[in-house]
Design an enzyme around this catalytic site. Sequence first.
Site, PDB file in Angstrom:
ATOM      1  N   THR A 193       0.825  -1.204   0.000  1.00  0.00           N
ATOM      2  CA  THR A 193       0.000   0.000   0.000  1.00  0.00           C
ATOM      3  C   THR A 193       0.859   1.254   0.000  1.00  0.00           C
ATOM      4  O   THR A 193       0.387   2.327  -0.374  1.00  0.00           O
ATOM      5  CB  THR A 193      -0.905   0.042   1.248  1.00  0.00           C
ATOM      6  OG1 THR A 193      -0.083  -0.196   2.394  1.00  0.00           O
ATOM      7  CG2 THR A 193      -1.998  -1.017   1.191  1.00  0.00           C
TER       8      THR A 193
ATOM      9  N   ASP B 245       9.533   0.922   5.153  1.00  0.00           N
ATOM     10  CA  ASP B 245      10.595   0.321   5.963  1.00  0.00           C
ATOM     11  C   ASP B 245      11.475   1.404   6.573  1.00  0.00           C
ATOM     12  O   ASP B 245      11.776   1.400   7.767  1.00  0.00           O
ATOM     13  CB  ASP B 245      11.464  -0.614   5.103  1.00  0.00           C
ATOM     14  CG  ASP B 245      10.632  -1.636   4.338  1.00  0.00           C
ATOM     15  OD1 ASP B 245       9.459  -1.842   4.713  1.00  0.00           O
ATOM     16  OD2 ASP B 245      11.154  -2.202   3.362  1.00  0.00           O
TER      17      ASP B 245
END
Length: 345
Positions: A28, A157
């Site tokens: 997403t 991340d």
Amino acid sequence: MPSDGPPRDASRARVRAPGRVNLIGDHTDYTGGLVFPMAIDRATTIEFEPVGHTVELSSDAAGGDVCIPLPVDGDPATVEPPWGRYVAAMASELGATSGLRGRITSDIPAGAGLSSSAALECAVALALGFDGTAVELAQAAQRAEHAATGVPTGIMDQLCISAATAGHAVLIDCHTLDVQYVPVPDDLDVVVQFVAHRTLVGSAYADRVAECARAEQALGPLRSASVDDVADVAARAALDPMAVRRARHVVTENARVMAFAEAIAAGDHVDAGRLMTASHRSLRDDFDTSTPAMDAAVERAAATPGVFGARMTGGGFGGCIVAIAEPGTPTGGWRVRPVRGVHRL
Ligand code: GLA
């Protein structure tokens, strides 16, 4: 100050960057959607001394040493050994001219979908003196990741690793880059189980990014599309069936992230688990990023008494699964705890 390692030379500095596990919200981020990762108690540490005009690093976890002259000249993606590409790309991104000599230790397994590369980028940035906000660090590290690998990854991340705070998962809006911290309840185990090594380089990750871009041409930004919008383009045959499935995953996953964050905040572990398992099905059936081995691991975990839900985590095509469970549930994985993001020690 308490020490968490062997005695060390006081002239050397240390930085530490955790890995991350994504609880929910995969594939997403590159459409500006919602993600809900947490930084974990597995980390990459660099112990170093600032010196000269090269970055000289050895690593206990990966083979070989790197020696990168500064300022970086040439393509970071050609550096050997390959882990040096992240180092070179980060140094290049920062325009670093002052070097360092040091050693990397890490207990984040590489190629497992736990963001060992983003941890390395963020640690290198701090070691090279990066000074800026968590968002600026994440953006620089994301650009470094692209330069090192050529894979058009999102920002989840790096932003999780730059912004995380202990005891919390991080709800990120990848469009605004707003971050909200949600406590991870003490009466909940977050468990990670390794399934298979993988790399996103040469995987279908870039195809998924392109397929979502194609869906957005028909639907507009997926972050503001609804399930009805997706059904409508499908009914009008205004979008090919594969891109419809990709869009349906992203739209439903964004909704699941919000519902999951609310369930966790409300202590409703059962509903949180249900949403994780639904997320896995969506990644498996609509987004095609799971594998038979990951499906089997998720099914095994989800069927274990005490487990509330399980799903593949991260980019997919291998890597790890994540589950939430009652404390002490034997799941075959290892319990991870939410820790703070990258920092100087
Ligand atoms: C990888 C990428 C992230 C994200 C995940 C899937 O970890 O680096 O940006 O796209 O895959 O959610």
